[in-house]
Motif scaffolding. Sequence first.
Motif, PDB file in Angstrom:
ATOM      1  N   MET A   1       1.580  -6.454 -26.796  1.00 18.84           N
ATOM      2  CA  MET A   1       2.063  -5.326 -25.794  1.00 18.84           C
ATOM      3  C   MET A   1       2.775  -6.087 -24.742  1.00 18.84           C
ATOM      4  O   MET A   1       2.571  -7.202 -24.617  1.00 18.84           O
ATOM      5  CB  MET A   1       0.644  -4.679 -25.243  1.00 18.84           C
ATOM      6  N   THR A   2       3.397  -5.257 -23.972  1.00 20.61           N
ATOM      7  CA  THR A   2       4.231  -5.665 -22.858  1.00 20.61           C
ATOM      8  C   THR A   2       3.413  -6.232 -21.731  1.00 20.61           C
ATOM      9  O   THR A   2       2.128  -6.035 -21.634  1.00 20.61           O
ATOM     10  CB  THR A   2       5.341  -4.735 -22.576  1.00 20.61           C
ATOM     11  N   ASP A   3       4.106  -6.849 -20.829  1.00 18.04           N
ATOM     12  CA  ASP A   3       3.586  -7.240 -19.493  1.00 18.04           C
ATOM     13  C   ASP A   3       2.886  -5.830 -18.895  1.00 18.04           C
ATOM     14  O   ASP A   3       3.646  -4.997 -18.770  1.00 18.04           O
ATOM     15  CB  ASP A   3       4.539  -7.775 -18.740  1.00 18.04           C
ATOM     16  N   GLN A   4       1.639  -5.947 -18.474  1.00 16.28           N
ATOM     17  CA  GLN A   4       1.030  -4.743 -17.825  1.00 16.28           C
ATOM     18  C   GLN A   4       1.050  -4.726 -16.233  1.00 16.28           C
ATOM     19  O   GLN A   4       0.280  -4.139 -15.780  1.00 16.28           O
ATOM     20  CB  GLN A   4      -0.232  -4.705 -18.505  1.00 16.28           C
ATOM     21  N   THR A   5       1.850  -5.597 -15.543  1.00 13.29           N
ATOM     22  CA  THR A   5       1.708  -5.631 -14.125  1.00 13.29           C
ATOM     23  C   THR A   5       2.383  -4.534 -13.668  1.00 13.29           C
ATOM     24  O   THR A   5       3.391  -4.125 -14.242  1.00 13.29           O
ATOM     25  CB  THR A   5       2.612  -7.111 -13.625  1.00 13.29           C
ATOM     26  N   PRO A   6       1.712  -3.866 -12.534  1.00 11.83           N
ATOM     27  CA  PRO A   6       2.383  -2.419 -12.534  1.00 11.83           C
ATOM     28  C   PRO A   6       3.632  -2.579 -11.758  1.00 11.83           C
ATOM     29  O   PRO A   6       3.862  -3.578 -10.974  1.00 11.83           O
ATOM     30  CB  PRO A   6       1.040  -1.918 -11.375  1.00 11.83           C
ATOM     31  N   VAL A   7       4.480  -1.644 -11.855  1.00  6.59           N
ATOM     32  CA  VAL A   7       5.801  -1.644 -11.272  1.00  6.59           C
ATOM     33  C   VAL A   7       6.004  -0.753 -10.172  1.00  6.59           C
ATOM     34  O   VAL A   7       5.299   0.334 -10.115  1.00  6.59           O
ATOM     35  CB  VAL A   7       7.018  -1.111 -12.251  1.00  6.59           C
ATOM     36  N   PRO A   8       6.195  -1.094  -8.920  1.00  5.26           N
ATOM     37  CA  PRO A   8       6.393  -0.240  -7.924  1.00  5.26           C
ATOM     38  C   PRO A   8       6.772   1.145  -8.193  1.00  5.26           C
ATOM     39  O   PRO A   8       8.034   0.875  -9.079  1.00  5.26           O
ATOM     40  CB  PRO A   8       7.074  -0.984  -6.961  1.00  5.26           C
ATOM     41  N   SER A   9       6.471   2.143  -7.358  1.00  2.00           N
ATOM     42  CA  SER A   9       7.053   3.445  -7.929  1.00  2.00           C
ATOM     43  C   SER A   9       8.371   3.578  -7.175  1.00  2.00           C
ATOM     44  O   SER A   9       8.476   4.290  -6.142  1.00  2.00           O
ATOM     45  CB  SER A   9       6.024   4.664  -7.526  1.00  2.00           C
ATOM     46  N   THR A  10       9.642   3.078  -7.545  1.00  2.00           N
ATOM     47  CA  THR A  10      10.797   3.422  -7.106  1.00  2.00           C
ATOM     48  C   THR A  10      11.382   4.383  -7.578  1.00  2.00           C
ATOM     49  O   THR A  10      11.247   4.761  -8.897  1.00  2.00           O
ATOM     50  CB  THR A  10      11.610   1.957  -7.057  1.00  2.00           C
ATOM     51  N   PRO A  11      12.532   4.999  -7.005  1.00  2.00           N
ATOM     52  CA  PRO A  11      13.308   5.834  -7.722  1.00  2.00           C
ATOM     53  C   PRO A  11      13.786   5.433  -9.242  1.00  2.00           C
ATOM     54  O   PRO A  11      13.742   6.137 -10.160  1.00  2.00           O
ATOM     55  CB  PRO A  11      14.588   6.238  -6.661  1.00  2.00           C
ATOM     56  N   ALA A  12      14.217   4.302  -9.061  1.00  2.00           N
ATOM     57  CA  ALA A  12      15.015   3.591 -10.588  1.00  2.00           C
ATOM     58  C   ALA A  12      13.630   3.691 -11.563  1.00  2.00           C
ATOM     59  O   ALA A  12      13.811   3.815 -12.679  1.00  2.00           O
ATOM     60  CB  ALA A  12      15.591   2.290 -10.251  1.00  2.00           C
ATOM     61  N   ALA A  13      12.735   3.064 -11.088  1.00  2.00           N
ATOM     62  CA  ALA A  13      11.405   2.967 -12.103  1.00  2.00           C
ATOM     63  C   ALA A  13      11.044   4.439 -12.398  1.00  2.00           C
ATOM     64  O   ALA A  13      10.434   4.477 -13.565  1.00  2.00           O
ATOM     65  CB  ALA A  13      10.374   2.214 -11.252  1.00  2.00           C
ATOM     66  N   VAL A  51       9.818   0.031 -15.790  1.00  2.00           N
ATOM     67  CA  VAL A  51       9.496   1.383 -15.947  1.00  2.00           C
ATOM     68  C   VAL A  51       8.058   1.413 -14.927  1.00  2.00           C
ATOM     69  O   VAL A  51       7.076   0.808 -15.049  1.00  2.00           O
ATOM     70  CB  VAL A  51       9.286   1.852 -17.085  1.00  2.00           C
ATOM     71  N   ASP A  52       8.057   2.758 -14.197  1.00  2.00           N
ATOM     72  CA  ASP A  52       7.020   3.094 -13.407  1.00  2.00           C
ATOM     73  C   ASP A  52       5.917   3.723 -14.684  1.00  2.00           C
ATOM     74  O   ASP A  52       6.135   4.710 -14.950  1.00  2.00           O
ATOM     75  CB  ASP A  52       6.972   4.208 -12.513  1.00  2.00           C
ATOM     76  N   ARG A  53       5.104   2.645 -15.155  1.00  2.00           N
ATOM     77  CA  ARG A  53       4.530   3.211 -16.248  1.00  2.00           C
ATOM     78  C   ARG A  53       3.333   4.126 -15.907  1.00  2.00           C
ATOM     79  O   ARG A  53       2.632   4.898 -16.872  1.00  2.00           O
ATOM     80  CB  ARG A  53       3.838   1.990 -17.143  1.00  2.00           C
TER      81      ARG A  53
END
Length: 150
Positions: A1-13, A51-53
């Motif tokens: 599975m991919t890296d599970q580090t949370p991505v900040p919730s930006t408009p692009a994400a 991506v904002d998962r």
Amino acid sequence: MTDQTPVPSTPAARRKARRFALQAVYQWQLSKNDVGDIEVQFLTDNDMKKVDRTYFHELLHGVPARLSELDAALQPALDRPLIEVSQVEKAILRISAFELLARPDVPWRVIINEGIELAKVFGADDSFKYVNGVLDKVARRLRTEEVRGF
């Protein structure tokens, strides 16, 4: 599975989350497979680093969970029965209706714009016009106070 580090919730994400959610909801609509299985497949098979998962998860699970409510909110704004709407447009409309109902923190104009952009990329030639018209009507009903200012 991919890296599970949370991505900040930006408009692009969030935009990327919507794109993947559209594809996943579309797959769910056609296959009726378990959304949890579809989610695992998307997280495994796609580069989700930007991506904002969390948002992807919310959209993917929220649409089936509130399907009757979403379809009821959409139907009065449609010019035909929902069953006759293309699967891509239906997925876009359902995701957008979910956001209008469940995410008051996201401005209605952003939701409509994101739906239009998804339709331009994934829909038929003029489907973005249809999506725009339907979502405008739905937003006026679901976000009356917010829309009234415009």
